[in-house]
Design a protein around this motif. Structure first.
Motif, PDB file in Angstrom:
ATOM      1  N   LEU A  85      16.633 -46.085  45.898  1.00 19.13           N
ATOM      2  CA  LEU A  85      15.999 -44.833  46.335  1.00 19.13           C
ATOM      3  C   LEU A  85      15.693 -44.872  47.826  1.00 19.13           C
ATOM      4  O   LEU A  85      16.012 -43.939  48.566  1.00 19.13           O
TER       5      LEU A  85
ATOM      6  N   ARG B  70       8.606 -41.083  39.584  1.00 18.73           N
ATOM      7  CA  ARG B  70       9.877 -41.815  39.565  1.00 18.73           C
ATOM      8  C   ARG B  70       9.660 -43.253  39.117  1.00 18.73           C
ATOM      9  O   ARG B  70      10.427 -43.787  38.314  1.00 18.73           O
TER      10      ARG B  70
ATOM     11  N   ALA C 125      12.000 -35.829  38.074  1.00 17.66           N
ATOM     12  CA  ALA C 125      12.318 -37.236  38.362  1.00 17.66           C
ATOM     13  C   ALA C 125      13.535 -37.679  37.547  1.00 17.66           C
ATOM     14  O   ALA C 125      14.423 -38.355  38.083  1.00 17.66           O
TER      15      ALA C 125
ATOM     16  N   GLN D 120      16.614 -36.117  39.209  1.00 21.94           N
ATOM     17  CA  GLN D 120      16.939 -36.728  40.495  1.00 21.94           C
ATOM     18  C   GLN D 120      17.459 -38.153  40.326  1.00 21.94           C
ATOM     19  O   GLN D 120      18.414 -38.554  40.994  1.00 21.94           O
ATOM     20  N   LEU D 121      16.855 -38.902  39.426  1.00 24.44           N
ATOM     21  CA  LEU D 121      17.333 -40.266  39.170  1.00 24.44           C
ATOM     22  C   LEU D 121      18.732 -40.231  38.566  1.00 24.44           C
ATOM     23  O   LEU D 121      19.559 -41.098  38.835  1.00 24.44           O
TER      24      LEU D 121
END
Length: 150
Positions: A18, A29, A67, A70-71
């Protein structure tokens, strides 16, 4: 323990990815990564949200969903669609995943089993050659009946 100081090696590896991509390390996250790292089974988003709320009080449901998305965009988390149920998630490290697997779901009891994706390579190759279709077996569960339910 949540936060940037997680003691879990795979979580630390994901956090490094990240940071290297200029993304912020947020409590949501970190919580998602820790939850998926600790869970050997298959969790859906609602289960992850519930666990994140216990692990990191005050984290909002929508933030956990963001999260996860996005992950996933950064290939740190993968998802699989299972029949008659919500999508389930996995931590996918090291990057790229070296242990891809397919999922088998029993239509009688609903149990989900991991299967080596290599077992499906002949089918994947045949579909690519004959239909120009690229199957992604890790993103959906194959339905059938488990040994216990036969």
């Amino acid at each position: 323990m949540t936060g940037d100081r997680s003691s879990l090696p795979r979580v630390q590896s994901a956090l490094a990815v990240l940071r290297s991509r200029g993304m912020r390390v947020t409590p949501a996250r970190v919580a998602v990564l820790e939850i998926l790292d600790r869970e050997p089974g298959h969790l859906n988003a609602d289960e992850i949200v519930d666990r994140a709320a216990r692990l990191t009080p005050g984290v909002h449901r929508a933030t956990v969903y963001r999260a996860l998305a996005q992950l996933g965009e950064h290939s740190l988390v993968t998802h699989t669609h299972v029949g008659g149920a919500a999508t389930v998630y996995h931590l996918s490290l090291p990057e790229p995943p070296t242990d891809p697997h397919a999922h088998l779901q029993c239509t009688v009891c609903g149990s989900i089993f991991d299967a080596p994706v290599d077992a499906l390579r002949p089918l994947v190759g045949q579909l690519e050659r004959e239909l120009q279709f690229r199957l992604e077996p890790q993103h959906t569960a194959l339905l059938g009946t488990c040994a216990r339910c036969r």
